[in-house]
Design an enzyme around this catalytic site. Structure first.
Site, short mmCIF file in Angstrom:
data_model
loop_
_atom_site.label_atom_id
_atom_site.label_comp_id
_atom_site.label_asym_id
_atom_site.label_seq_id
_atom_site.Cartn_x
_atom_site.Cartn_y
_atom_site.Cartn_z
N HIS A 374 -3.16 -15.03 4.70
CA HIS A 374 -2.15 -14.06 4.06
C HIS A 374 -0.91 -14.08 4.82
O HIS A 374 -0.14 -13.13 4.50
CB HIS A 374 -2.59 -12.62 4.16
N LYS A 567 7.34 -0.20 0.94
CA LYS A 567 6.29 -1.01 1.32
C LYS A 567 6.35 -0.63 3.07
O LYS A 567 7.14 0.18 3.25
CB LYS A 567 6.73 -2.36 1.21
N ARG A 568 5.35 -1.33 3.39
CA ARG A 568 5.26 -1.02 5.21
C ARG A 568 6.61 -1.51 5.71
O ARG A 568 7.34 -2.37 5.07
CB ARG A 568 4.29 -2.00 5.74
N LYS A 573 10.64 -7.61 6.32
CA LYS A 573 10.89 -6.96 5.08
C LYS A 573 12.28 -6.62 4.86
O LYS A 573 12.69 -6.24 3.93
CB LYS A 573 9.78 -5.92 4.73
N THR A 678 3.04 -7.93 -3.53
CA THR A 678 2.29 -7.84 -4.75
C THR A 678 2.94 -6.47 -5.70
O THR A 678 2.73 -6.52 -6.88
CB THR A 678 0.97 -7.30 -4.87
N LYS A 682 4.18 -5.28 -9.74
CA LYS A 682 3.94 -4.10 -10.36
C LYS A 682 5.22 -3.54 -10.88
O LYS A 682 5.33 -3.07 -12.02
CB LYS A 682 3.41 -3.11 -9.33
C1 CR1 Z 1 1.37 -10.43 3.09
O1 CR1 Z 1 2.44 -10.08 4.09
C2 CR1 Z 1 0.61 -10.56 0.67
C3 CR1 Z 1 -0.45 -9.62 0.96
C4 CR1 Z 1 -1.51 -9.96 0.21
C5 CR1 Z 1 0.10 -9.91 3.30
C6 CR1 Z 1 1.84 -10.08 1.75
O2 CR1 Z 1 3.08 -10.67 1.43
O3 CR1 Z 1 1.19 -9.70 -0.49
O4 CR1 Z 1 -0.89 -9.91 2.20
N1 CR1 Z 1 -0.49 -10.40 4.63
O5 CR1 Z 1 -1.91 -11.28 -0.12
C7 CR1 Z 1 -1.18 -9.81 5.54
O6 CR1 Z 1 -1.38 -8.55 5.44
C8 CR1 Z 1 -2.35 -9.94 7.68
O7 CR1 Z 1 -1.43 -10.50 6.48
#
Ligand code: CR1
Length: 842
Positions: A374, A567-568, A573, A678, A682
């Site tokens: 991820h 988002k976080r 970001k 994601t 949405k």
């Molecule tokens: C990514 O940063 C992605 C999600 C789900 C995150 C984000 O871009 O949409 O995973 N990665 O695939 C993450 O948390 C540890 O890595």
């Protein structure tokens, strides 16, 4: 299934089976019964929270019945199951989802009304299940919804944290973390005190010889902790399938406390042992995209993985099949590297406990596992120190070394004499101390590795995992672009839009086949439809404006352009670029003559998101956003033209209010850093447009909806390396003049003590600007101005929104899960006659 009940008793059992509510009366009866008996409350002082509790219990009763039937069906069918191992499941609230998925929300609404409650108020009583940080955990939750909705035999396995992600409070503009104790009342879980597993830690390995003269390894001594199963039923949408999410909770193995210690008067330390064991599943680590390497985290990982594998193996052994058929019955998906020890644990079970030969066992292991990566961010790639693993899991370290040995031997055979390659792909990193690279172990122990969006899957093949492509060939690596469940993210979060779409596309079929949204293309010129579309967006903005007022005290105008970044908080970001852009806008407005100013498009900049408690820069960013808000929101010259709000404690249930109300959302990561994203999906699905970089799933969203319907800007992933290099080595780093003015304003003290924000500025100006804020700033501002222009033409804007929604079919998590099922898991749906109404409307 019914035949399993002995004939003489069958009739009685079947006659009294719990079923779906027959009617409103049946529902009300159950609610009242739960209020009076389960909750022991009087009917005469039943408040909203009791109404929620009773309503949740009534639905839970139905779910567990379906759960039971599903499990029996799957066992009888003896079909292959997939097990999704994830340290995070960010589920949010369950009641609304349960009502919609079983198709009985209308009935519940009417029933609650008769009992004196508004269903919306009742739903809001529920505490979010927040067992996750961000995208990764929410993806797992969307996947569970799709797996059940597609009738796939699947279980999720995770940890039952006593504390989910912390609650965020904003005090004087700063983030303060408050523990999220969410288990006071959780009707959605079923404790299974009879399903427990003893998990071993520490100790040592003793070699011995068995009767046949074979050497066997015994892992002895150490400490034992008990894992207790808690089951959470996961209903499919309009299907008879209710799958299981099994969460493990830790307990002292010796029972309540050590009676010997107790009897000898050492009461306190006997309780301390108990507490120590419970610590394992106590708290979710609050880091998103960051690995901290804490011992307790490794303990969590092994505890969860070992309990889950014990369970999976126990279930397989009941079938009495030979071991070689294990991968035909079991697929295990690793959600990131967090569960990688499962690979080692299964190998250990097979060779040490079941007596298989190494090669036979390893073959089974590799064919069982799939690994999803991820992130490419180096700080998020997990590594565990060899001494730590040696101490905690001595036998596992031996097995890891052996896996590495055989792997490196195979590499040596294929690429003789390539010592650099051997060093680069070794599971063990030769550092001080030596480290185990979990991603490498996950790749070697899996038959498929996938990224989560096209760009990201290409990047892992050409950067962090390129040597493994050389060794294993390209077919081991694949892409499965992320998706989201349209049930929660459209039907539940935006019911009016969902109904409007249903009225134009021939019913709610789009909720199970999202590509049916393309029928909306025919309605683009339908005046009445467009008007309703605009009204719904406006109503959603009014709802959010109310929430903003209640949460922050700031009044915002629902007719302004709502610009959202939730988002976080993370430098990659680039919320810092957003807030710098807001300051730039503020300065531009201030510099205008009042008559000219009034022609500008009013905007509300909305931020939300948590910073990891130890992430100093992210906390500075939150502080700056709040400080800018405090100035801008009270500036009489500016009025409604610009408002800046930070919504505290962003979570799933808040997302359900925020996302449907957005006109424009920001997905502005440095190209190549956001694996997928994601929430971008949405926002578009809810009729908002995107300003974004060419990163993650933004690229595929653009491909699907068309380049004229998205505001892209900034440098491309392939340019990033050169730009960074130039910043650092060639000192070619001149900060954009607009950005300079922003920095000067901050340094003048306009937004409070400049020292508070010095780190954010110097990261860009003096420390190499790793995230390329300066490089992308100008193009960001130009693009934001273009947004203003285009928003003025509301008719054109609405056309873009409708077209975009019509083309979002690809981003359903159903499509995504179908790809996993076919390409990675090789499992098929277990079809049964639907025994409840499919997808009744809300
Ligand atoms: C990514 O940063 C992605 C999600 C789900 C995150 C984000 O871009 O949409 O995973 N990665 O695939 C993450 O948390 C540890 O890595």
């Amino acid at each position: 299934v019914e035949a399993s009940i002995p004939e003489p008793q069958r009739e009685a059992w079947l006659k009294h089976q719990v079923g779906a509510f027959k009617d409103k009366d049946g529902f009300e009866r159950e609610v009242v019964r739960h209020v009076e008996t389960t909750l022991a409350r009087s009917l005469f002082n039943c408040d909203e929270s009791a109404a929620y509790a009773a309503c949740a219990l009534a639905f839970r009763d139905r779910l567990i019945l379906e759960w039971n039937r599903t499990q029996q069906r799957q066992t009888f069918a003896d079909s292959k199951r997939v097990y999704y191992l994830s340290l995070e499941f960010l589920m949010g609230r369950a009641l609304d989802n349960a009502m919609l998925n079983v198709g009985q929300k209308d009935l519940a609404k009417a029933g609650l009304a008769e009992l004196g409650f508004r269903i919306e108020d009742v739903i809001q009583q529920e505490h979010d299940a927040a067992l996750g940080n961000g995208g990764l955990g929410r993806l797992a939750a969307c996947f569970l919804d799709s797996l059940a909705s597609l009738n796939l035999p699947a279980w999720g396995y995770g940890l039952r944290y006593r504390y989910g992600i912390f609650k965020q409070e904003i005090i004087d503009g700063y983030q303060v973390e408050v523990p999220d104790y969410w288990l006071d009342f959780n009707p959605w879980e079923f404790p299974r005190h009879d399903v427990t597993v003893d998990i071993q830690f520490y100790g040592s390995v003793r070699k011995s010889t068995d009767d046949s003269g074979k050497t066997v390894c015994n892992w002895e001594g150490g400490e034992t902790v008990k894992a207790v199963a808690y089951d959470v039923p996961i209903p499919g949408y309009g299907t008879p399938t209710t799958n299981n999410l099994r969460l493990w909770s830790s307990k002292a193995a010796s029972g309540e406390f050590d009676f010997q210690k107790f009897n000898s008067g050492d009461y306190e330390s006997s309780v301390a042992d108990q507490q120590r064991a419970e610590t394992i599943s106590a708290v979710l680590y609050p880091n998103d995209n960051l690995d901290r390497g804490k011992e307790l985290r490794l303990k969590q990982q092994y505890f969860w993985v070992a309990a889950s594998l014990y369970d999976i193996v126990r279930r397989f052994k009941k079938s009495k099949r030979p071991w070689k058929e294990f991968p035909e019955q079991v697929a295990i998906q690793l959600n990131d590297t967090h569960p990688t020890l499962a690979i080692v644990e299964l190998q250990r079970i097979l060779i040490d406990l079941e007596g298989l030969e190494w090669d036979e066992a390893w073959n089974i292991v590799v064919n069982t596992f799939g690994y999803t990566n991820h992130t490419v961010l180096p700080e998020a790639l997990e590594k565990w120190s060899v001494p730590l693993i040696q101490h905690l899991l001595p036998r596992h370290l031996q097995i890891i070394y052996e896996i590495n040995l055989y792997f490196l031997q195979s590499v040596e055979t294929k690429f003789p004499g390539d010592r650099d390659l051997l060093r680069d792909v070794s599971i063990i990193e030769e550092a001080q101390p030596k480290m185990v690279r979990m991603a490498f172990l996950a790749i070697i122990g899996s038959h498929k590795v996938n990224g989560v969006a096209e760009l990201h899957s290409d990047l892992i093949k050409t950067t962090i995992f390129k040597d493994f492509v050389k060794i294993f060939g390209p077919d081991k690596f694949t892409n499965v672009t992320n998706g989201i469940t349209p049930r929660r993210w459209l039907h539940q979060a935006n019911p009016r839009l969902s109904e409007l779409i249903a009225s134009k596309t021939g019913g709610h079929g789009f909720l199970t086949d999202l590509t049916e949204l393309n029928r909306l293309e025919n309605c683009i010129h339908d005046k009445k439809f467009r008007k309703e579309w605009a009204e719904i967006k406006y109503a959603n903005k009014v709802r959010l404006a109310k929430h903003i007022k209640a949460a922050t005290g700031v009044t915002v105008n629902p007719s302004a352009l709502f610009d959202v970044q939730v988002k976080r908080i993370h430098e990659y970001k680039r919320q810092q670029m957003n807030i710098f852009g807001v300051i730039h806008r503020y300065l531009t407005l201030k510099a205008m003559a009042p008559e000219q100013r009034q022609k500008e498009m009013p905007r509300v900049s909305i931020f939300g998101g948590k910073a990891a408690p130890g992430y100093w820069m992210a906390k500075q960013i939150i502080h700056l956003i709040n400080s800018v808000g405090a100035v801008v929101n009270n500036d009489k010259d500016i009025g409604d033209l610009l408002k800046v709000v930070f919504l505290e404690d962003y979570n799933v249930s808040k997302a359900e209010i925020i996302i449907p109300a957005s006109d424009l959302s920001e997905h502005i990561s440095t190209a190549g850093t956001e694996a997928s994203g994601t929430s971008n999906m949405k926002f578009v699905l809810n009729g908002g447009l995107i300003i974004g970089t060419c990163d993650g799933a933004n690229i595929e969203i653009t491909r699907e909806i068309g380049g004229q319907n998205i505001f892209l800007f900034g440098h491309l992933a392939e340019e990033v390396e050169d730009l960074r290099h130039a910043h650092v080595y060639e000192k070619q780093h001149s900060v954009d003049s607009g950005l300079k003015a922003v920095f000067e304003e901050i340094e003048k003290g306009t937004f409070g003590t400049p020292q508070d924000f010095a780190g954010m500025i110097s990261a860009v100006r003096d420390h190499g600007d790793f995230y390329l804020v300066s490089d992308d700033f100008q193009s960001y501002i130009v693009t934001q101005n273009l947004v203003d222009q285009e928003y003025l033409n509301q008719e054109e804007w609405i056309t873009k929104c409708i077209k975009s929604v019509a083309r979002m079919g690809f981003f359903s998590s159903d499509r995504c899960i179908n790809e996993y099922a076919e390409e990675i898991w090789n499992i098929e749906p277990l079809k049964v006659e639907a025994n409840r109404p499919a997808g009744q409307t809300s």
